[in-house]
Each structure stands twice: as structure tokens, then as C-alpha cells.
Design an enzyme around this catalytic site. Structure first.
Site, short mmCIF file in Angstrom:
data_model
loop_
_atom_site.label_atom_id
_atom_site.label_comp_id
_atom_site.label_asym_id
_atom_site.label_seq_id
_atom_site.Cartn_x
_atom_site.Cartn_y
_atom_site.Cartn_z
CG MET A 75 41.63 42.02 51.10
SD MET A 75 40.56 41.99 52.56
CE MET A 75 41.69 41.44 53.81
CB ALA A 76 43.86 47.28 47.10
CD GLN B 269 46.96 40.04 43.65
OE1 GLN B 269 46.53 41.17 43.89
NE2 GLN B 269 46.19 38.98 43.60
CB CYS C 98 41.37 43.65 40.35
SG CYS C 98 40.83 45.31 40.79
N GLY D 105 36.42 33.08 49.62
CA GLY D 105 35.11 33.71 49.51
C GLY D 105 34.20 33.31 50.64
N GLY E 245 39.87 36.90 53.34
CA GLY E 245 39.99 38.33 53.10
C GLY E 245 39.26 39.11 54.17
NE ARG E 246 34.55 40.35 51.52
CZ ARG E 246 33.51 40.06 50.78
NH1 ARG E 246 32.63 41.00 50.53
NH2 ARG E 246 33.33 38.84 50.31
C1 LIG Z 1 39.03 46.09 50.19
C2 LIG Z 1 39.38 44.90 49.33
C3 LIG Z 1 40.53 44.94 48.55
C4 LIG Z 1 40.86 43.86 47.74
N1 LIG Z 1 42.03 43.91 47.00
C5 LIG Z 1 42.41 42.81 46.29
C6 LIG Z 1 43.68 42.79 45.63
O1 LIG Z 1 44.48 43.73 45.69
N2 LIG Z 1 43.99 41.66 44.92
C7 LIG Z 1 43.13 40.58 44.83
O2 LIG Z 1 43.47 39.58 44.18
N3 LIG Z 1 41.95 40.59 45.47
C8 LIG Z 1 41.59 41.65 46.20
N4 LIG Z 1 40.41 41.62 46.90
C9 LIG Z 1 39.60 40.40 46.91
C10 LIG Z 1 39.96 39.50 48.11
O3 LIG Z 1 41.29 39.04 48.01
C11 LIG Z 1 39.01 38.28 48.18
O4 LIG Z 1 39.16 37.54 46.99
C12 LIG Z 1 37.55 38.67 48.33
O5 LIG Z 1 37.38 39.68 49.30
C13 LIG Z 1 36.70 37.45 48.70
O6 LIG Z 1 37.18 36.83 49.87
P1 LIG Z 1 36.54 37.11 51.34
O7 LIG Z 1 35.07 36.74 51.25
O8 LIG Z 1 37.31 36.23 52.25
O9 LIG Z 1 36.70 38.57 51.58
C14 LIG Z 1 40.04 42.71 47.69
C15 LIG Z 1 38.89 42.68 48.49
C16 LIG Z 1 38.56 43.75 49.30
C17 LIG Z 1 37.31 43.66 50.14
#
Ligand SMILES: Cc1cc2nc3c(=O)[nH]c(=O)nc-3n(C[C@H](O)[C@H](O)[C@H](O)COP(=O)(O)O)c2cc1C
Length: 335
Positions: free
Chosen positions: A17-18, A70, A100, A201, A224-225
């Protein structure tokens, strides 16, 4: 769970997560049981142009290993060269970003735009995998939009290209982060390839994690979140995987201590000015659902130094304890 020659302590990964998954946060997640951490997305071009800030993003602490860096980009030769740099710098795994959704990235043919270009995606992954000895993994979306769900096809190409594991975020690019992730697509990918699959997800609780494993058959979970402001989710999931359930209610003291510690780790890593700025966001996430969170989030956004941060956290501890004690007394009387 095994990725190439790397054995994970638990089949649970922190999603890239960026702006969130920098070294301090990754160390915290690892300490709480996470089996694999992934960096924020790093520009292949930035590495080739020797951008200092981009190189800083490659730093990995011993205690967070195994860690994946990544990369994003769209040029196969550049990505192969960047992969070599990342390998030489000491990463355990290189992950490639095909998820992304932001226009700045997609308009360059990078990130999730590659879901529309399977041939180029194959070429990139094959060149990356050929150019390094460490495992190369890829993170994809369900597809570009609901009419073009092609994660299983892309996963098969990735496997053919020599990729060691794949993470599937069950949303399309058009969904960004809205709506529900389609776990059925993750199931289809799992049925299509032999390499390990991470389901990603909408895992916000340990129960979600167990359900993801059961419904999709995936090998590992990527969160992630659900970990943003709640790195304890990893402990909860590991416990659930080991058969003990029940939500871990994080004590106030533990939560506040974590905010302070996270702040000081950020300060050591990035200096006080950036640490305080970045910690405003993290602290807001840690306080989600806590008493008087809105008021203190607003005040946190006005802080400028670690000392001010510490003082406000101490004040918050006192006020929150009073609030919780009053609530407890009220509930006892009501009983
Ligand atoms: C703030 C933020 C930054 C993210 N940055 C990236 C990233 O740099 N590379 C990537 O592959 N996915 C990125 N994602 C996506 C997450 O890795 C993940 O696939 C997505 O949030 C869904 O998973 P979750 O429901 O567990 O959050 C980002 C998501 C968020 C919310």
C-alpha cells in the site's frame, strides 16, 4: 506456504500500500505474525535513473524478512534491469504491480492497464523472472472491467512466464476500491494455476480470512486496509488458523503505545518532519472506532513535533480512560 525457495512462517501477507507499507509499518506487521510483507510500489524508471528517494524505498530491515519489493513499470527491458537492482540490494522476493488503478499510472500503460495487455504482461514477467535468481511474484486485479474479467488467463500466462506466486485482488480496475471484491474470480485463478495463490480484497477480520480460504481454496491471504491502523489483525488470523477464535480487543494502552512506537520508528527512518506528517494519517487509522476519535484526529492533524504528539497521546489516554470508566459504570448500573 512456500514461494520459490522461501518458506513463509504463516500463509498471511501484508498487501502493498503506497503511503502505508514502508519499513516501520512492515516491521510492526511482521512482529504481530504476518508471514510476508510487501513494500509500497517502487518505480522501475526511478531506480534506473538512480533517484535517491526511490532507492530509499528498497531498504529492508533484517527483522521484517522475508520481504518483497514491488516494482511497477511497462517496459520489459527496464523492468528486468530494475529487478536486478532490487535483487542486488537484498530483497527476498520481487513483486510486479498489475493492479494500480490511478490514471497517472494507467495512462502510461502501467499498473492495471497491463490487465488489458496480456502479451506485454507475459513479456515483462518472463524477462523479470529470467533476469534474477530470487522469486518473482505478481499482483493482479480480477480484470479491467466487469466485461473483461481475465484474471485466470493472466494468471496462466504469469505461471508460464516463471512467476512463483500470484496475488489476486478480486476487483476490476473500474471498481478502484469500491463495491465488493469478487472472491469467485480468486477461486477460478486457484483452479487454473499450480503456483500458490494469495486471495486479496475485503479481509477485515479473522472470520473473513477463514471464509476467504474456505470459499476460494486459495493458499494464502493478503491483507491491505484491514491492517491499516490494525496490525493486530495478523495475530488474530494466525490464532484463528491455529484453531482459537475470538476477537482480540486491543487494550487502549497497547494501542497508544503502538502509535508512539510507530512514530519513533518513522522518525528514525525518515526524520521528524516527515514522521509527524505521515503519523497524522496512521494515528487516525489507529484511533478508528475509539472514543472521541474525531476530535483527537482533528487535533493530531495540527501537530508538528514528536513531543507535541507524545503530549497529546498522554492527554488522550487520560480522557479516554475517564470516558471508558464512565461508560463501564453506566453499563453496570443499567445491568
Ligand atoms: C492506500 C492504498 C495504497 C495502495 N497501494 C498499492 C500499491 O502500491 N501496490 C499494489 O499492488 N496495490 C496497492 N493497493 C491495493 C492493495 O494492495 C489491495 O489490493 C486492496 O486494498 C484490496 O485489499 P484490501 O481489501 O485488503 O484492502 C493500495 C491500496 C490502498 C488502500
Amino acid at each position: 506456504m512456500q514461494i520459490g525457495n522461501i518458506r513463509l512462517s504463516a500463509p498471511v501477507a501484508l498487501a502493498p500500500m503506497a503511503g502505508i507499507t514502508d519499513m516501520p509499518f512492515r516491521i510492526i506487521c511482521k512482529e504481530l505474525g504476518c508471514g510476508l510483507v510487501v513494500s509500497e510500489m517502487v518505480s522501475a524508471k526511478g531506480l534506473l535513473y538512480k533517484n535517491v528517494k526511490t532507492f530509499d524505498m528498497l531498504r529492508i530491515a533484517q527483522e521484517e524478512r522475508p520481504a518483497a519489493i514491488q516494482l511497477f513499470g511497462s517496459n520489459p527491458m527496464e523492468l528486468a534491469r530494475a529487478a536486478k537492482i532490487v535483487e542486488a540490494d537484498g530483497a527476498d522476493i520481487i513483486d510486479f504491480n498489475m493492479g494500480c488503478p490511478v490514471p497517472k499510472i494507467v495512462n502510461n500503460g502501467e499498473g492495471s492497464a497491463l490487465m488489458k495487455n496480456p502479451q506485454l504482461a507475459y513479456e515483462i514477467l518472463a524477462r523479470m523472472a529470467d533476469s534474477v535468481k530470487i522469486p518473482v511474484t505478481v499482483k493482479i486485479r480480477a480484470g479491467w472491467d466487469e466485461k473483461n474479467i481475465n484474471a485466470p488467463e493472466i494468471a496462466l500466462l504469469a505461471e508460464k512466464a516463471g512467476v512463483a506466486a500470484i496475488a489476486v485482488h478480486g476487483r476490476t480496475r473500474e471498481q478502484y476500491y469500491n463495491g465488493k471484491a469478487d472472491w469467485n474470480v480468486i477461486k477460478k485463478v486457484k483452479e487454473t494455476v499450480k503456483i500458490p495463490v494469495f486471495g486479496n480484497g475485503d479481509i477485515l477480520t479473522a472470520a473473513d480470512g477463514l471464509r476467504m480460504l474456505k470459499e476460494t481454496g486459495c493458499d494464502g491471504l493478503m491483507i491491505g486496509r484491514g491492517a491499516d491502523g490494525n496490525p493486530w489483525i495478523f495475530t488474530e488470523i494466525i490464532n484463528a488458523l491455529n484453531g482459537s477464535c475470538g476477537k482480540y480487543e486491543v487494550p487502549l494502552d497497547v494501542r497508544l503505545h503502538m502509535i508512539e512506537r510507530h512514530l519513533h520508528m518513522l522518525k528514525d527512518f525518515k526524520g521528524e518532519v516527515i514522521a509527524v506528517k505521515e503519523m497524522r494519517r496512521h494515528a487516525g487509522a489507529y484511533l478508528k472506532g475509539m472514543p472521541m476519535a474525531a476530535e483527537y484526529r482533528r487535533r493530531i492533524n495540527e501537530l508538528n513535533t514528536c513531543e507535541e504528539f507524545g503530549a497529546l497521546l498522554r492527554e488522550y489516554r487520560n480522557e479516554a480512560e475517564k470516558f471508558l470508566a464512565a461508560k463501564h459504570n453506566f453499563c453496570s448500573e443499567a445491568d
